[in-house]
Structures are given as structure tokens and as C-alpha cells.
Design an enzyme around this catalytic site. Structure first.
Site, mmCIF file in Angstrom:
data_model
loop_
_atom_site.group_PDB
_atom_site.id
_atom_site.type_symbol
_atom_site.label_atom_id
_atom_site.label_comp_id
_atom_site.label_asym_id
_atom_site.label_seq_id
_atom_site.Cartn_x
_atom_site.Cartn_y
_atom_site.Cartn_z
ATOM 1 N N TYR A 142 0.855 -1.183 0.000
ATOM 2 C CA TYR A 142 0.000 0.000 0.000
ATOM 3 C C TYR A 142 0.893 1.236 0.000
ATOM 4 O O TYR A 142 1.524 1.567 1.005
ATOM 5 C CB TYR A 142 -0.902 -0.027 1.228
ATOM 6 N N LYS A 170 -1.454 -1.385 -4.081
ATOM 7 C CA LYS A 170 -2.538 -0.423 -4.014
ATOM 8 C C LYS A 170 -1.892 0.941 -4.122
ATOM 9 O O LYS A 170 -1.167 1.379 -3.223
ATOM 10 C CB LYS A 170 -3.334 -0.544 -2.711
#
Length: 299
Positions: A142, A170
Site C-alpha cells: 500500500y 494499491k
């Protein structure tokens, strides 16, 4: 290179970064979480991210995180991929979280960049490697430097892509050039983590999104990706433009604040936010109502 091919979609196209429903007294609302998870999967989500930013993970205990993942798995784990968020500024604690999520039965991990202490890139690489080494679960990195204070630099991503269990990113960095290079040079599957860039990122190689606005417009996002990957770019563009007021409205402040306000107004599970977040006030709710109405959503 990572074990997934560049054309693979390891978790499906549209995943919701799910809120954590709380009861009026501030405790977990596990029944509400199960109802919300079921609604989201019924609406077309192929997966759910639990205990992420929108799930207010910095305010929940390890026990609460575990209970939430168990509840969501029980509700929809046979129909959707459940990705458990892990992370913080302590690698040892993050590794322990990863092991706990594996024991519970999570399908994958979303590991955020260590925040607050601003580690150098060598520390970032070692942190993510330790998390990926801790279990057999696939790991999504992330990358959200606006919150963590530290980007995952391009060279670090290229290095981490060599790990067989680091399979996806992400991406909430907002640097399309950097993301383009990583997608071109690795097999990492990219998921948009910034809703307004869902379509632009798909144009340069992302496979889907881990979305906040999908609490409200899952079907529309599924249609956007179906159109784009089906070759109807004009239709995907039109859906993107139709959703612009939703993106604007939800991100006028912290997404969890506005999404929970919208869910409450619709009578769906949400409850209040936990401090240091604060619930949307009447003026903010009126503005959100106007924003969503421009996209045909009434709350």
C-alpha cells in the site's frame, strides 16, 4: 519477478476498502459489518479490504481487527477475497499482525508503508520483505505517501517485485509516470487507491481498484471496468465523468467521514467514526447530499 503475470487480476477488478461499522457506544458492530460486507459483495465487489484506512485501523485494537476479519470471512469469505490490512511503524508488530490474519483465514494482506518514523528506503524494503516472509499469503503493498510520509520509491518497488509473495500494489501515490515504469518492468498487479484516478490508472496498466466510493457505486465501477477492458473506452470515460461529483463529494474531507455519513443517511451499517476523526456536521452533510445528487444518488 512476482509470480503473477502482468495480465492477471489476482483479486478481481473492484474491491471496497470497507468501513468498520461501530455501535452508538463506539464498540464494534459485527452484525453490521456482516450485513455491509454482504451488501457490497451482492453489488458486484470481488473482494473487500478490511482493517484499512477507511476501516479506521489506527483506532482499533488487535483483538477488534481479528474479530472483524473473522466476521467478514464468515459472511462472504466463500464469495469474495478478503484482504486484511496490516501495518504501523513497528515491523515486529506488523509481522505479528500478518501471522494472526493468516491464522484467522484471510486470503491476502494489505501492508502499508511504515508511517511516522520515516524509514529510509532500505528500511522500507526490509519491512515489506519481513511481512512477506512471515506467511504464505499474497501481499499487496500500500503506497500512500500522503498519509505515511514515505513513498515506496520506484527502485524499491522494482526490488520488492522479486519476492514471490508480493503480488500487487494499491497505488495512492498519484505519480502516473512512476507507476507506469513499475507496471512496465514488473509483474505487479496495480490497483487504484485513489478513486478519481481509477480510469487513468487503467489506461496505463492497472487491473482494478480498491475503492472508497464503491460503498455507494460498486455497480457503476464494475461497469466502468467492464467497458474499458471490453474495448468500449468511450463508455468507460462517460462513467468516469458521471462519477466525478461522487469523487469530489466523498473526498472533500476524510473519505471515512463522508462515506459513513452517506451510509447512515441511507440506513446502512456504519455508525460513528472514532476520534481523532469526527462525524460530518450538518453543513457538510448538506454539501455531500448536493454532490451525490449531481451523480443521481439521493441520501
Amino acid at each position: 519477478m512476482a509470480s503473477t503475470s502482468s495480465s492477471s487480476v489476482p483479486f478481481g477488478r473492484v474491491l471496497t476498502a470497507m468501513v468498520t461499522p461501530f455501535a452508538a457506544d463506539g464498540g464494534l458492530d459485527l452484525d453490521g459489518a456482516q450485513r455491509l460486507a454482504t451488501e457490497l459483495v451482492d453489488a458486484g465487489n470481488s473482494g473487500l479490504v478490511v482493517n484499512g484506512t477507511t476501516g479506521e485501523a489506527p483506532t482499533t485494537t488487535d483483538a477488534e481487527k481479528a474479530a472483524l476479519v473473522r466476521a467478514v470471512l464468515e459472511a462472504v469469505g466463500d464469495r469474495a477475497r478478503i484482504i486484511a490490512g496490516v501495518g504501523g511503524y513497528d515491523t515486529a508488530h506488523t509481522v505479528a499482525q500478518a501471522a494472526a490474519m493468516r491464522e484467522i483465514g484471510a486470503h491476502a494482506l494489505l501492508a502499508v508503508t511504515p508511517y511516522y518514523n520515516k524509514p529510509p528506503q532500505e528500511g522500507v524494503a526490509r519491512h515489506f520483505t519481513a511481512v512477506a516472509d512471515a506467511t504464505e499469503l499474497p501481499v499487496v503493498l500500500y503506497d500512500i505517501p500522503g498519509r505515511t510520509g514515505t513513498p515506496i520509491e520506484t527502485e524499491t518497488l522494482l526490488r520488492l517485485a522479486e519476492h514471490p509473495r508480493i503480488v500487487a500494489v494499491k497505488d495512492a501515490k498519484g505519480d502516473l509516470g512512476a507507476s507506469s515504469r513499475v507496471m512496465a518492468e514488473t509483474d505487479l498487479a496495480y490497483y487504484s487507491g485513489e478513486d478519481v484516478l481509477n480510469l487513468p490508472l487503467a489506461a496505463i496498466g492497472s487491473v482494478g481498484c480498491m475503492s472508497v466510493v464503491s460503498h455507494l457505486v460498486s455497480a457503476e465501477l464494475v461497469s466502468l471496468y467492464d467497458a474499458y477492458f471490453g474495448g468500449d473506452v468511450a463508455k468507460a470515460r462517460d462513467i468516469h465523468r458521471m462519477l466525478l461529483p461522487v469523487y469530489t463529494g466523498v473526498f472533500r474531507t476524510q473519505g471515512v467521514i463522508t462515506i459513513k455519513a452517506a451510509l447512515r443517511a441511507l440506513g446502512r451499517p456504519a455508525g460513528p467514526v472514532r476520534l481523532p476523526q469526527v462525524d460530518l456536521d450538518e453543513a457538510g452533510t448538506a454539501t455531500l447530499r448536493t454532490d451525490l445528487a449531481a451523480a443521481g444518488i439521493a441520501i
